[in-house]
Design a protein around this motif. Structure first.
Motif, PDB file in Angstrom:
ATOM      1  N   ALA A 127       0.795  -1.235   0.000  1.00 48.05           N
ATOM      2  CA  ALA A 127       0.000   0.000   0.000  1.00 48.05           C
ATOM      3  C   ALA A 127       0.824   1.281   0.000  1.00 48.05           C
TER       4      ALA A 127
ATOM      5  N   THR B 281       1.252   8.116  -1.405  1.00 41.94           N
ATOM      6  CA  THR B 281       0.660   7.116  -0.501  1.00 41.94           C
ATOM      7  C   THR B 281       1.574   6.854   0.693  1.00 41.94           C
TER       8      THR B 281
ATOM      9  N   THR C  76      -1.722   2.017   7.266  1.00 41.24           N
ATOM     10  CA  THR C  76      -1.119   0.744   6.876  1.00 41.24           C
ATOM     11  C   THR C  76      -0.390   0.106   8.049  1.00 41.24           C
TER      12      THR C  76
ATOM     13  N   MET D 103      -6.661   2.834  -0.229  1.00 45.21           N
ATOM     14  CA  MET D 103      -6.699   1.803   0.814  1.00 45.21           C
ATOM     15  C   MET D 103      -7.716   0.717   0.487  1.00 45.21           C
TER      16      MET D 103
ATOM     17  N   VAL E 229      -6.305  -1.653  -2.278  1.00 44.46           N
ATOM     18  CA  VAL E 229      -5.173  -2.503  -1.877  1.00 44.46           C
ATOM     19  C   VAL E 229      -5.553  -3.439  -0.735  1.00 44.46           C
ATOM     20  N   TYR E 230      -6.112  -2.892   0.343  1.00 48.20           N
ATOM     21  CA  TYR E 230      -6.392  -3.719   1.514  1.00 48.20           C
ATOM     22  C   TYR E 230      -7.400  -4.818   1.224  1.00 48.20           C
TER      23      TYR E 230
END
Length: 490
Positions: free
Chosen positions: A197, A219, A227, A427, A430-431
């Motif tokens: 991330a 980021t 993160t 987020m 990616v998460y």
């Protein structure tokens, strides 16, 4: 004999898949009117939800095939995937004509899928040449250390690179343990997703943002705290589960002084650096030259990047001793499986993306309306959850771009006045890619490698339930935590 028979079945499946693809191309070219190559884009506003059924069918096949019909699925998943793709394209031909369908197919394959699979292929081949030898005792402390190392490294060498370097040593260390599937599940969550991330090199959605004007370190500066919170809590949860599982098993046999830890195939670390350099160079070099193929413009820098990545993969095969890959248990099946399944996903998703791109005029207008408050302000929390949940079941790179454009598409505005919105999109993409096997390409590869090495990985729904039980509460916590005020309700 069994290995030879299995190889023949695999080659036959590959041949069948190739014939399906060739037939598809012939059908499209036959139906294509002369001089109609510059076809207009698909009108997503005129589509209705049934056009999404082939995509839904493909997802259900991926989810239920290995669970209900494992032998049929593993021998014929390529043909099943091609069948759903052909159905989606046939519906598009009936809706928009062969010219628009061919243009959409070419765009999906050349502008989206090609760069995606070439990068994954290069990272898979190069990382597979790095051999970590030595006796690694699979204690909870060791497992936590490997997962933490991979989480940090994912933003440097990419989620695919970090996953491919570390998954085999982790599997070898944990193979003697009776309970080991949870180790791979947390590896997928942390190393193949959350860890990527913090930079555009980490995960494809962030690289898409970089190509659209988001600063390279944006980021890193903006969501490092979120993160760190998510990764730290995940490592703590894993440590508790692993200690519990470890104590329930018989003590490992004492084998005396083990072989010292060594890293071989170091030339591949240089080649990973070359992959990173080629990605950065393609983003910075803008010669202004493009090739038009059925309405899709292929930029020269993208063509050069793909050729460079393929050359790097070839160098890895040439420079790495065969015994290194053999010791790693390296096979082509994981990347072949990813290539086939995601080719089908990129084709079947064409009408879904068209309907989503239609915005408030499309079949999914109800979904897109939810991200904007009545006063016109973006709802960051809704952006986070919608981007994330769609990324878990669709490809996260086009999902990121969809919401990026929905939020205005101006990188300067999104990085400053609407930084919370861009952070939410980043987020979420990616998460939440960690929620399913198809949320991010390394998920499938890691799962496939684990199964090849005798680890009983959960089914599609089994993984979803396990990952969701861990991740959904964390995402709710991230939404509400005062320490992470990047998300706000409107």
């Amino acid at each position: 004999m069994a290995r030879s028979k299995q190889r023949k079945i695999s080659l036959a499946a590959d041949s069948s898949f190739a014939r399906c693809g060739s037939a598809l191309a012939v059908v499209c070219l036959t139906l294509l009117p002369q001089n109609a190559f510059a076809a207009a884009g698909l009108d997503g506003a005129a589509m209705r939800w049934p056009y999404a059924l082939p995509f839904a069918g493909l997802l259900l096949s991926i989810a239920l095939g290995p669970l209900l019909l494992p032998k049929i699925w593993h021998h014929h998943y390529g043909k099943i995937t091609a069948g759903w793709s052909l159905l989606a394209l046939a519906a598009l031909v009936a809706f928009a004509g062969s010219a628009a369908t061919l243009a959409a197919l070419v765009h999906a394959m050349l502008a989206e899928y090609l760069g995606f699979i070439v990068l994954l292929f290069a990272l898979y081949v190069v990382a597979g040449g790095i051999l970590i030898t030595g006796d690694i005792k699979a204690t909870p402390a060791t497992n936590v250390g490997i997962l933490a190392l991979g989480t940090v490294g994912a933003s440097i060498v990419g989620t695919t690179g970090a996953a491919m370097i570390l998954i085999r040593p982790l599997i070898r260390a944990n193979r003697p343990r009776r309970h080991n599937a949870h180790v791979v599940i947390f590896f997928i969550i942390l190393v193949a997703n959350v860890g990527g991330a913090l930079s555009p090199l980490g995960d494809p959605p962030l690289f898409v943002g970089f190509l659209h004007g988001v600063d390279f370190f944006w980021t890193t500066r903006t969501i490092w705290l979120q993160t760190a919170i998510v990764a730290g809590l995940l490592l703590a949860i894993f440590a508790v589960i692993d200690v519990w599982r470890f104590r329930s098993e018989p003590p490992p046999a004492d084998t005396g002084r083990g072989e010292p830890l060594r890293i071989r195939g170091l030339v591949n670390l240089v080649l990973i650096a070359a992959i990173v350099a080629s990605l950065l160079a393609s983003a910075m070099w803008k010669p202004g030259i493009a090739f038009d193929i059925f309405g899709t413009k292929l930029e020269l820098e993208d063509v050069a990047r793909n050729l460079a990545l393929l050359a790097i993969a070839a160098l890895s095969v040439w420079l790495t001793p065969d015994e290194h890959r053999q010791a790693n248990g390296f096979t082509w099946e994981p990347i072949r499986e990813v290539a086939k399944l995601f080719a089908g996903i990129f084709v079947a998703i064409i009408p879904v993306i068209a309907m989503l791109n239609a915005g408030h005029h499309g079949a999914f207008a109800w979904l897109l309306s939810a991200v904007t408050a009545p006063d016109g302000a973006p709802r960051e929390v809704v952006y986070f959850w919608f981007t994330g949940l769609m990324s878990a079941f669709l490809d996260n790179a086009p999902t990121y771009l969809l919401f990026f454009e929905l939020a205005g598409g101006n990188p300067q505005v999104l990085m400053h006045q609407l930084s919370g919105t861009l952070a939410s999109i980043s987020m979420g993409a990616v998460y939440m890619g960690a929620l399913t096997y198809i949320g991010n390409a390394p998920n499938f590869m890691v799962s496939s490698i684990a199964r090849e090495n005798g680890i009983e990985m959960p089914s599609f729904f089994g993984y979803f339930l396990r990952a969701g039980a861990v991740l959904i509460p964390l995402f709710l916590l991230l939404t509400l935590l005062p320490i992470a005020p990047i998300l706000h309700w409107h």
